[in-house]
Motif scaffolding. Sequence first.
Motif, PDB file in Angstrom:
ATOM      1  N   ASP A  34       1.368   6.512  -7.028  1.00  0.00           N
ATOM      2  CA  ASP A  34       0.227   7.306  -7.504  1.00  0.00           C
ATOM      3  C   ASP A  34       0.559   8.794  -7.548  1.00  0.00           C
ATOM      4  O   ASP A  34      -0.228   9.582  -8.071  1.00  0.00           O
TER       5      ASP A  34
ATOM      6  N   ILE B 247       0.818   4.094  -2.952  1.00  0.00           N
ATOM      7  CA  ILE B 247       0.532   5.512  -2.692  1.00  0.00           C
ATOM      8  C   ILE B 247       1.641   6.389  -3.292  1.00  0.00           C
ATOM      9  O   ILE B 247       1.380   7.398  -3.932  1.00  0.00           O
TER      10      ILE B 247
ATOM     11  N   SER C 137      -3.026   7.251   7.481  1.00  0.00           N
ATOM     12  CA  SER C 137      -4.245   6.502   7.778  1.00  0.00           C
ATOM     13  C   SER C 137      -4.095   4.997   7.575  1.00  0.00           C
ATOM     14  O   SER C 137      -5.000   4.236   7.919  1.00  0.00           O
ATOM     15  N   LEU C 138      -2.968   4.558   7.026  1.00  0.00           N
ATOM     16  CA  LEU C 138      -2.779   3.121   6.817  1.00  0.00           C
ATOM     17  C   LEU C 138      -2.603   2.409   8.150  1.00  0.00           C
ATOM     18  O   LEU C 138      -1.886   2.892   9.030  1.00  0.00           O
TER      19      LEU C 138
ATOM     20  N   ASN D 137      -2.532  15.729   1.439  1.00  0.00           N
ATOM     21  CA  ASN D 137      -3.289  14.534   1.041  1.00  0.00           C
ATOM     22  C   ASN D 137      -2.410  13.303   1.030  1.00  0.00           C
ATOM     23  O   ASN D 137      -2.800  12.243   1.531  1.00  0.00           O
ATOM     24  N   LEU D 138      -1.234  13.454   0.450  1.00  0.00           N
ATOM     25  CA  LEU D 138      -0.297  12.340   0.358  1.00  0.00           C
ATOM     26  C   LEU D 138       0.092  11.847   1.762  1.00  0.00           C
ATOM     27  O   LEU D 138       0.046  10.645   2.053  1.00  0.00           O
TER      28      LEU D 138
ATOM     29  N   SER E 288       0.832  -1.210   0.000  1.00  0.00           N
ATOM     30  CA  SER E 288       0.000   0.000   0.000  1.00  0.00           C
ATOM     31  C   SER E 288       0.860   1.251   0.000  1.00  0.00           C
ATOM     32  O   SER E 288       0.561   2.231  -0.695  1.00  0.00           O
TER      33      SER E 288
ATOM     34  N   ASN F 294      -1.556  12.315   4.539  1.00  0.00           N
ATOM     35  CA  ASN F 294      -2.731  11.757   5.228  1.00  0.00           C
ATOM     36  C   ASN F 294      -3.041  10.340   4.776  1.00  0.00           C
ATOM     37  O   ASN F 294      -3.468   9.511   5.577  1.00  0.00           O
ATOM     38  N   LYS F 295      -2.829  10.058   3.491  1.00  0.00           N
ATOM     39  CA  LYS F 295      -3.048   8.700   2.989  1.00  0.00           C
ATOM     40  C   LYS F 295      -2.103   7.725   3.684  1.00  0.00           C
ATOM     41  O   LYS F 295      -2.497   6.635   4.088  1.00  0.00           O
TER      42      LYS F 295
END
Length: 147
Positions: free
Chosen positions: A88, A85, A128-129, A121-122, A81, A124-125
Motif C-alpha cells: 500500500d 501494508i 499495531s498488528l 503511519n507506516l 497483512s 504504526n500500522k
Amino acid sequence: MKKAKENKSLIRIGVSIPSDLIRVFDKYRRKRQYNNRSEAIRDLIREKLVEQEWEKEIQGQEVIAIITYVYDHHQRELVGSIIDIQHDSPNNVIVSQHVHLDHHNCLEVVIVHGEPDGLHNLANKLKSLRGVKHCQLTMTTTGISIS
Ligand code: NI
C-alpha cells in the motif's frame, strides 16, 4: 526587554513504576555508570525531547528511515497483512530484508523514504498488528543537508 530569569531549580516528582521495569532500568543505569536514578531519568527525558525537536524541524522534508520489526510468522494472516501494508506504500518502501531468526520468529528490516508523518503511519500500522513483537522506526537524513 527584561531578560527571562533562568530557572534551574529542581522539582521533586513521585513516579510509580512496576518493579520489574525498575529492575531492568537499574541494570541499564549501572551499565552506563549512572550513580543515581535521577540523572539517568533526566538524560532519557532529554534524549526523547531532542528527538521530538528534531522531528519538528524536519517536518515536510524528505527523510530516509529504517523500520525494524520482529514477528511470529505462525500468527494467522500476519505475513499477508505485513505484505499488504508494504504494497500500500510503494512510494515509500525502497527495500525489505527478511531474516528467519528461529522456528517462530522473523526479523524484517525495511528501508523507506518520504515525509516523517507518512513513515510514522507506516511504522504504526506494522506495530499495531497482532504478532508483531517489536517495531522501531529510525529516521535519518537523506544526506542532502549534510555538507
Ligand atoms: Ni522468516
